[in-house]
Design a protein around this motif. Structure first.
Motif, PDB file in Angstrom:
ATOM      1  N   ILE A   1      48.471  53.064  83.359  1.00  0.00           N
ATOM      2  CA  ILE A   1      49.120  54.261  82.807  1.00  0.00           C
ATOM      3  C   ILE A   1      50.386  54.524  83.621  1.00  0.00           C
ATOM      4  CG2 ILE A   1      48.842  56.707  82.267  1.00  0.00           C
ATOM      5  CD1 ILE A   1      45.845  56.304  82.168  1.00  0.00           C
TER       6      ILE A   1
ATOM      7  N   ASP B   1      52.635  54.086  78.256  1.00  0.00           N
ATOM      8  CA  ASP B   1      53.486  55.187  78.725  1.00  0.00           C
ATOM      9  C   ASP B   1      53.637  56.192  77.591  1.00  0.00           C
ATOM     10  OD1 ASP B   1      55.660  55.150  81.325  1.00  0.00           O
ATOM     11  OD2 ASP B   1      55.992  56.663  79.743  1.00  0.00           O
TER      12      ASP B   1
ATOM     13  N   THR C   1      55.012  60.903  90.882  1.00  0.00           N
ATOM     14  CA  THR C   1      54.479  62.023  91.683  1.00  0.00           C
ATOM     15  C   THR C   1      55.656  62.685  92.402  1.00  0.00           C
ATOM     16  OG1 THR C   1      53.989  60.384  93.406  1.00  0.00           O
ATOM     17  CG2 THR C   1      52.144  61.110  92.057  1.00  0.00           C
TER      18      THR C   1
ATOM     19  N   GLY D   1      56.676  52.517  84.746  1.00  0.00           N
ATOM     20  CA  GLY D   1      57.916  52.750  85.490  1.00  0.00           C
ATOM     21  C   GLY D   1      58.248  51.627  86.444  1.00  0.00           C
ATOM     22  N   TYR D   2      58.925  51.982  87.543  1.00  0.00           N
ATOM     23  CA  TYR D   2      59.381  51.006  88.534  1.00  0.00           C
ATOM     24  C   TYR D   2      58.204  50.312  89.217  1.00  0.00           C
ATOM     25  CZ  TYR D   2      64.162  52.654  88.114  1.00  0.00           C
ATOM     26  OH  TYR D   2      65.412  52.946  87.633  1.00  0.00           O
ATOM     27  N   VAL D   3      57.042  50.978  89.221  1.00  0.00           N
ATOM     28  CA  VAL D   3      55.868  50.362  89.839  1.00  0.00           C
ATOM     29  C   VAL D   3      54.974  49.705  88.792  1.00  0.00           C
ATOM     30  CG1 VAL D   3      53.708  50.899  91.036  1.00  0.00           C
ATOM     31  CG2 VAL D   3      55.868  51.757  91.908  1.00  0.00           C
TER      32      VAL D   3
ATOM     33  N   THR E   1      51.669  57.129  94.624  1.00  0.00           N
ATOM     34  CA  THR E   1      51.583  57.660  95.984  1.00  0.00           C
ATOM     35  C   THR E   1      51.157  59.119  95.900  1.00  0.00           C
ATOM     36  OG1 THR E   1      53.372  56.182  96.603  1.00  0.00           O
ATOM     37  CG2 THR E   1      52.877  57.982  98.134  1.00  0.00           C
TER      38      THR E   1
ATOM     39  N   LYS F   1      60.590  62.088  99.369  1.00  0.00           N
ATOM     40  CA  LYS F   1      59.469  62.760  98.706  1.00  0.00           C
ATOM     41  C   LYS F   1      58.176  62.559  99.496  1.00  0.00           C
ATOM     42  CE  LYS F   1      57.603  60.037  95.194  1.00  0.00           C
ATOM     43  NZ  LYS F   1      56.203  59.785  95.468  1.00  0.00           N
TER      44      LYS F   1
ATOM     45  N   ARG G   1      67.795  57.576  92.087  1.00  0.00           N
ATOM     46  CA  ARG G   1      67.068  58.735  92.594  1.00  0.00           C
ATOM     47  C   ARG G   1      67.346  58.932  94.094  1.00  0.00           C
ATOM     48  NH1 ARG G   1      61.192  57.598  89.961  1.00  0.00           N
ATOM     49  NH2 ARG G   1      61.766  55.461  90.512  1.00  0.00           N
TER      50      ARG G   1
ATOM     51  N   ARG H   1      60.875  54.020  76.642  1.00  0.00           N
ATOM     52  CA  ARG H   1      60.601  53.109  77.755  1.00  0.00           C
ATOM     53  C   ARG H   1      59.793  51.902  77.271  1.00  0.00           C
ATOM     54  NH1 ARG H   1      59.716  55.210  83.995  1.00  0.00           N
ATOM     55  NH2 ARG H   1      61.759  54.432  84.524  1.00  0.00           N
TER      56      ARG H   1
ATOM     57  N   GLU I   1      51.058  51.210  96.333  1.00  0.00           N
ATOM     58  CA  GLU I   1      51.984  50.096  96.135  1.00  0.00           C
ATOM     59  C   GLU I   1      53.072  50.128  97.210  1.00  0.00           C
ATOM     60  OE1 GLU I   1      51.836  47.385  94.109  1.00  0.00           O
ATOM     61  OE2 GLU I   1      53.405  46.967  95.570  1.00  0.00           O
TER      62      GLU I   1
ATOM     63  N   GLU J   1      62.149  48.571  95.640  1.00  0.00           N
ATOM     64  CA  GLU J   1      63.026  48.278  94.510  1.00  0.00           C
ATOM     65  C   GLU J   1      64.121  47.320  94.959  1.00  0.00           C
ATOM     66  OE1 GLU J   1      64.325  51.818  92.424  1.00  0.00           O
ATOM     67  OE2 GLU J   1      62.317  52.636  92.619  1.00  0.00           O
TER      68      GLU J   1
ATOM     69  N   VAL K   1      51.633  56.736  87.549  1.00  0.00           N
ATOM     70  CA  VAL K   1      52.603  57.708  87.033  1.00  0.00           C
ATOM     71  C   VAL K   1      53.409  58.281  88.202  1.00  0.00           C
ATOM     72  CG1 VAL K   1      51.112  58.278  85.090  1.00  0.00           C
ATOM     73  CG2 VAL K   1      50.948  59.623  87.183  1.00  0.00           C
TER      74      VAL K   1
HETATM   75  N1  LIG Z   1      59.650  53.303  92.791  1.00  0.00           N
HETATM   76  C1  LIG Z   1      59.186  52.713  93.883  1.00  0.00           C
HETATM   77  O1  LIG Z   1      59.867  51.926  94.535  1.00  0.00           O
HETATM   78  C2  LIG Z   1      57.775  52.972  94.356  1.00  0.00           C
HETATM   79  C3  LIG Z   1      57.211  52.128  95.320  1.00  0.00           C
HETATM   80  C4  LIG Z   1      55.917  52.364  95.729  1.00  0.00           C
HETATM   81  C5  LIG Z   1      55.203  53.427  95.204  1.00  0.00           C
HETATM   82  N2  LIG Z   1      55.777  54.250  94.283  1.00  0.00           N
HETATM   83  C6  LIG Z   1      54.972  55.342  93.715  1.00  0.00           C
HETATM   84  O2  LIG Z   1      54.478  54.904  92.448  1.00  0.00           O
HETATM   85  C7  LIG Z   1      54.410  56.003  91.531  1.00  0.00           C
HETATM   86  C8  LIG Z   1      55.214  55.680  90.283  1.00  0.00           C
HETATM   87  O3  LIG Z   1      56.578  55.569  90.663  1.00  0.00           O
HETATM   88  P1  LIG Z   1      57.666  54.981  89.673  1.00  0.00           P
HETATM   89  O4  LIG Z   1      58.919  54.828  90.475  1.00  0.00           O
HETATM   90  O5  LIG Z   1      57.105  53.827  88.931  1.00  0.00           O
HETATM   91  O6  LIG Z   1      57.821  56.230  88.663  1.00  0.00           O
HETATM   92  P2  LIG Z   1      58.577  56.226  87.270  1.00  0.00           P
HETATM   93  O7  LIG Z   1      59.060  57.617  87.073  1.00  0.00           O
HETATM   94  O8  LIG Z   1      59.550  55.101  87.195  1.00  0.00           O
HETATM   95  O9  LIG Z   1      57.426  55.890  86.199  1.00  0.00           O
HETATM   96  C9  LIG Z   1      56.360  56.722  85.922  1.00  0.00           C
HETATM   97  C10 LIG Z   1      56.046  56.610  84.437  1.00  0.00           C
HETATM   98  O10 LIG Z   1      54.840  57.310  84.183  1.00  0.00           O
HETATM   99  C11 LIG Z   1      54.927  57.853  82.870  1.00  0.00           C
HETATM  100  N3  LIG Z   1      53.901  58.875  82.704  1.00  0.00           N
HETATM  101  C12 LIG Z   1      53.783  60.082  83.323  1.00  0.00           C
HETATM  102  N4  LIG Z   1      52.652  60.702  82.908  1.00  0.00           N
HETATM  103  C13 LIG Z   1      52.051  59.882  82.020  1.00  0.00           C
HETATM  104  C14 LIG Z   1      50.857  59.959  81.257  1.00  0.00           C
HETATM  105  N5  LIG Z   1      50.029  60.998  81.352  1.00  0.00           N
HETATM  106  N6  LIG Z   1      50.550  58.938  80.421  1.00  0.00           N
HETATM  107  C15 LIG Z   1      51.363  57.866  80.327  1.00  0.00           C
HETATM  108  N7  LIG Z   1      52.508  57.723  81.034  1.00  0.00           N
HETATM  109  C16 LIG Z   1      52.842  58.725  81.872  1.00  0.00           C
HETATM  110  C17 LIG Z   1      56.344  58.358  82.796  1.00  0.00           C
HETATM  111  O11 LIG Z   1      56.756  58.512  81.442  1.00  0.00           O
HETATM  112  C18 LIG Z   1      57.099  57.252  83.524  1.00  0.00           C
HETATM  113  O12 LIG Z   1      57.584  56.262  82.629  1.00  0.00           O
HETATM  114  C19 LIG Z   1      54.902  57.213  92.304  1.00  0.00           C
HETATM  115  O13 LIG Z   1      53.805  57.894  92.843  1.00  0.00           O
HETATM  116  C20 LIG Z   1      55.718  56.610  93.423  1.00  0.00           C
HETATM  117  O14 LIG Z   1      55.770  57.437  94.557  1.00  0.00           O
HETATM  118  C21 LIG Z   1      57.033  54.031  93.826  1.00  0.00           C
END
Ligand SMILES: NC(=O)c1ccc[n+]([C@@H]2O[C@H](COP(=O)([O-])OP(=O)(O)OC[C@H]3O[C@@H](n4cnc5c(N)ncnc54)[C@H](O)[C@@H]3O)[C@@H](O)[C@H]2O)c1
Length: 478
Positions: free
Chosen positions: A9, A35, A91, A12-14, A131, A279, A346, A40, A161, A165, A89
């Motif tokens: 679920i 998603d 956070t 995104g980037y993860v 996270t 964050k 971001r 997306r 994770e 990036e 998702v």
């Molecule tokens: N971006 C990074 O480099 C990175 C690295 C390690 C950990 N993280 C952590 O991983 C998590 C995700 O980060 P990200 O950068 O992928 O976020 P992101 O914003 O790129 O992606 C999150 C996705 O979740 C979707 N979403 C939210 N609620 C939903 C639901 N109820 N059902 C379906 N989809 C839903 C959103 O539409 C969005 O596309 C965060 O907690 C972040 O801290 C991020």
């Protein structure tokens, strides 16, 4: 249970890169990434452009998509048929209410947990990949248990994770470690074994580290806090270098040669950005305050404060070097992403620097190889809170040469490789004189640029020749 179907679920980037690499390495497992955002998912299913840029990702997606990797908005079906569900998702930091500006906003995690509770049947392993604050797994379990259907049961695991990036694919393929936290019950340990088995398709078992759930959740916050702390530490010394004549690159090299310290994350710069460092540290600070540990909270808060100081110091240096005014001056901003090889903006330092210069009346000409123009405009609109300023004073360019033409100064905000090999002779010829370069990433050959005639300013190094020249040039055209 043998895991045959996985649902993730959050695409995104993860979620996107993690599941793509997992699908590549686990052809025996069917993985569906879901998603709420139709756009997306449509982009993940496109052959032209994925919603995020990561080197090597498109090739993997094209290899696996339609075979054992699927992107869908049908969240309910994907949850129902999955044996294991990743919650991946966002956070973000809360923007209102209790903990505003510091605590993690868990509404998306809660939304995902509720969807699982409403739709899952049978035994499911639910994995926190997002996270989260320590003990978030407990809240997820409470939601799942409160809505428990008679024929369903859950195990919750923490599996944070660590990808970065820009290097996500390589980080996922060759992870330093995979962390899995679970309950110490027999069922909990069995769930840990199941998830370990998935990763052991390509990660050596010695690198799959298991521990209790709360340690795993805290380890993710701790890892990001340590990484950001190193950047703030070297950035703090960059200010000392500028004031004394020491060179921060030399200091970083000397310090990093100590094997107890090591050389990584010791590159001074305009400051760290990205969706995670700030964050996650704010979240850690908030947790410490809630636990009545004010000294620990204050300690980690300094890492953020130092980063703010670095960004503002750099922006102020631009203004003061340009004779204390940038009003109506044209300034090129090269790079808007928070780091190279990503289109993610971001918390990018470029937003801070640009906003500062716009407030001082500058006209900005911005170019980034991967950031979409509308993203730059959106970021500046939300940061200046004045769309008029952005409409009037910002032009987005599609290459560095047009962005720098007729400008008074050029600022490197992102360390894109292509900025190192630009034809600076041509750029110098096309700029107003005196022509200034502010290298916020320390990637350029400063001696070469000075020999071309540029006034060069950078981080953590006093540019002696430039100081002399700048004062000698006070009467030149500005
Ligand atoms: N971006 C990074 O480099 C990175 C690295 C390690 C950990 N993280 C952590 O991983 C998590 C995700 O980060 P990200 O950068 O992928 O976020 P992101 O914003 O790129 O992606 C999150 C996705 O979740 C979707 N979403 C939210 N609620 C939903 C639901 N109820 N059902 C379906 N989809 C839903 C959103 O539409 C969005 O596309 C965060 O907690 C972040 O801290 C991020």
């Amino acid at each position: 249970m043998v895991i045959q179907k996985i649902c993730c679920i959050g695409a995104g980037y993860v979620g996107g890169p993690t599941c793509s690499v997992m699908a590549l390495k686990c052809p025996d497992i069917e993985i569906t990434v879901v998603d709420l955002s139709k756009d997306r998912i449509a982009q993940w299913n496109s052959n032209e452009k994925l919603p995020i840029f990561e080197p090597g990702l498109m090739e993997i997606v094209q290899q696996c998509r339609g075979r054992n990797l699927f992107f869908s908005t049908d969240i309910v079906s994907a949850i129902r048929k999955a044996d294991l569900i990743f919650i991946s998702v966002n956070t973000p930091t809360k923007t209102f209410g209790m903990g505003k500006g510091r605590a993690a906003d868990l509404k998306y995690v809660e939304g995902a947990a509720r969807m699982i509770a409403e739709n899952a049947e049978g035994n499911k392993i639910v994995v926190e990949k997002s996270t989260v604050p320590v003990r978030a797994a407990e809240s997820i379990m409470n939601i799942l248990k409160a809505n428990n259907k008679p024929n369903s049961s859950y195990q919750i695991l923490s599996n944070p994770e660590f990808l970065a990036e820009g290097t996500a694919v390589q980080d996922l393929l060759h992870a330093d470690r995979v962390l899995i936290g679970g309950e110490e019950t027999a069922e909990g340990q069995e769930a840990v074994r199941q998830l370990s088995w998935v990763y052991e398709h390509w990660i050596p078992s010695s690198k799959v580290v298991t521990m209790n759930t709360w340690s795993s959740e805290l380890s993710k916050l701790a890892a990001n806090a340590f990484l950001a702390q190193r950047i703030s530490s070297i950035n703090s010394l960059s200010a000392v270098c500028e004031a004394t004549g020491a060179d921060v690159s030399e200091v970083a090299r000397a310090v990093g040669l100590d094997t107890r310290i090591g050389p990584k994350f010791l590159q001074a710069s305009v400051g760290f950005g990205g969706s995670c460092f700030q964050k996650d540290i704010l979240n850690l600070v908030y947790i410490c305050e809630c636990l009545n540990l004010p000294h620990v909270a204050a300690y980690w808060q300094q890492v953020i404060d130092m980063n703010e100081y670095q960004k503002s110091r750099f922006a102020e240096k631009v203004v003061s070097s340009l004779f204390n005014t940038v009003t109506d001056k044209r300034i090129a901003v090269l790079g808007f992403a928070f780091k190279k090889n990503t289109g993610d903006t971001r918390e990018s330092p470029a937003i801070y620097v640009s906003t500062h210069l716009l407030a001082e009346g500058a006209h900005l000409h911005i170019y980034d190889p991967k950031v979409e123009p509308h993203q730059i405009v959106d970021d500046l609109n939300s940061s200046t809170m004045d769309p008029d300023i952005v409409n009037r004073n910002v032009v987005i360019h599609s290459d560095a040469y047009s962005a720098t033409k007729n400008t008074h100064a050029l600022i490197v905000c992102t360390e894109w490789d292509e900025f190192v090999t630009l034809d600076y002779e041509k750029i110098y010829a096309d700029m107003m004189k005196p022509a200034y370069i502010f290298d916020g990433r320390k990637i350029l050959d400063h001696d070469f640029l000075q020999n071309l005639g540029f006034h060069v300013q950078t981080i953590g190094k006093k540019m002696h020749r430039d100081v002399a020249r700048a004062w000698g040039c006070q009467n030149h055209q500005m």
